[in-house]
Design an enzyme around this catalytic site. Sequence first.
Site, mmCIF file in Angstrom:
data_model
loop_
_atom_site.group_PDB
_atom_site.id
_atom_site.type_symbol
_atom_site.label_atom_id
_atom_site.label_comp_id
_atom_site.label_asym_id
_atom_site.label_seq_id
_atom_site.Cartn_x
_atom_site.Cartn_y
_atom_site.Cartn_z
ATOM 1 N N SER A 254 -1.546 29.587 -73.983
ATOM 2 C CA SER A 254 -0.983 28.855 -72.959
ATOM 3 C C SER A 254 -0.061 27.913 -73.428
ATOM 4 C CB SER A 254 -2.403 27.861 -72.404
ATOM 5 O OG SER A 254 -2.904 27.190 -73.368
ATOM 6 N N LYS A 255 0.307 26.763 -72.874
ATOM 7 C CA LYS A 255 1.375 25.926 -73.290
ATOM 8 C C LYS A 255 0.903 24.895 -74.497
ATOM 9 C CE LYS A 255 4.138 25.352 -68.993
ATOM 10 N NZ LYS A 255 4.429 24.312 -68.043
ATOM 11 N N ARG A 256 -0.566 24.897 -74.588
ATOM 12 C CA ARG A 256 -0.949 24.131 -75.691
ATOM 13 C C ARG A 256 -0.862 24.689 -77.062
ATOM 14 N NH1 ARG A 256 -5.495 26.121 -73.297
ATOM 15 N NH2 ARG A 256 -6.911 27.476 -74.601
ATOM 16 N N HIS A 257 -0.267 26.081 -76.878
ATOM 17 C CA HIS A 257 -0.074 26.947 -78.291
ATOM 18 C C HIS A 257 1.363 26.664 -78.562
ATOM 19 C CE1 HIS A 257 -3.713 29.202 -76.908
ATOM 20 N NE2 HIS A 257 -4.215 28.574 -77.952
#
Length: 483
Positions: A254-257
């Site tokens: 996801s975008k947090r990665h």
Amino acid sequence: MSKIITTRFAPSPTGFMHIGNLRTALYSYLISKSQGGKFILRIEDTDQVRLVEGATDVILNTLKMTGIDYDEGPVVGGENGPYVQSERLPIYRQYAEKLIESGHAYYCFCTPERLESLKDDKGIGGYDGHCRNLSAEEASNNLKEGKPYVIRQKMPDEGTTSYVDVVYGKVEIDNSELRDQIMIKADGYPTYNFCHVVDDYLMGVTHVVRGNEYLTSTPKYCLLYDAFGWERPTYVHLPLLMGKDEEGKVSKLSKRHGAVSFQDLVNDGYLPEAIVNYIALLGWCPKDSNQEIFSMDELKADFSIDGLSKAPAVFDYDKLKWFNSEYIKKLSDEEYEKKALPILNELCEDYINTRKLASLLHTRIAYFGEIESFIGFVTSRLDMDSNLYINKKNKTNPENCKEVLVDILPILENVENWDNNTLFDVLKDYASSREKKAGAVMWAVRIAVGRQAVTPGGATELMEVFGKTESVLRIKQAIDELV
């Protein structure tokens, strides 16, 4: 005679191309092309609420940039078109009504209010089959009265439904767990669950490739094939794509990665060929080979379904950087400069020799987006730590480095041809005439000009980058700082 292997990629135009979707497109493409088959692009836009303007162009451009060319689809056409689902609505209506006639589907007139009342306090609930056994006469009267309706698939309520997936083996589900899913919505648009089956059959798709989140939904699609009397396709479900956070915890990508769309990665300065190469290895392993760098032609030659893994694949940004650095190194000077010079010209003052600077960075950067972090010493004069002048190998320290700088400054001020070769000869001749180690002289000048421990080039290369005026000014500043 065996069928030609035909695969498809059927994205929804809802935004940028996620890395997981791109991997699905790539694997679908490679499965067909490795066997001399056909690859189809279909735009699934029946969920009108989620459509994003321009997203179809993003899909087409992404496939073009990655070298995933399709045999049938929007723009190129084909015998099974149209290839945009919103242009195929009469087809879905026709096939839904066929299932009503055969008893595998029915009109449902339940109001939204009634369906909402079936949910519990947590908003969980399912359709209860209220209209499942309406008589043909009741249904006909409701239609004549103009009552809103949907068309639902009639699921078996006993036994099991199973299929064999190429990657995961046999998948089975109790039919009691299935609900009578909607095929045609009240607005006349089909649901994904229905229309993709109709399209896959009519377009001759032999292998359906998608993420393993659809593993337990596929029995519903198998029942549709069975209801029509059609041969089921071969199902190929791909392992999950995972990401790793700073603490090392692994979860769904996801975008947090980090960047999770193809366009984000390209904007960060990754090359499409490197992205494709890396994604190809996220869930697939070549047979009898430790090869990691693959061209698209090599992937088409080597790819095979039996190389797919069940295990989740972790998207490792450091590994992607390595792949990308290898591809950057292989770029010709002309190709490399087309990408690097616009960045450097925007960041650097006019007196900076950006072409020389680009050359120094060619084998050092992992992606073009990190150029700025490499040239902080160029765009500003960094704070100086006099300990940088200490080098045991060359036996340098702040004191003897100052002597060198004071001594060499007037010589450099008289140099006319300010290029690396000339400057190198000047410093080397100076070291020889003063019986100093050339390395010690180079160290003193490099630190004075670069003002940091590690630089992407030696003393004379940096001076060529800065030009005569800035190089001399930096050396003078260094002398003033060394008291």
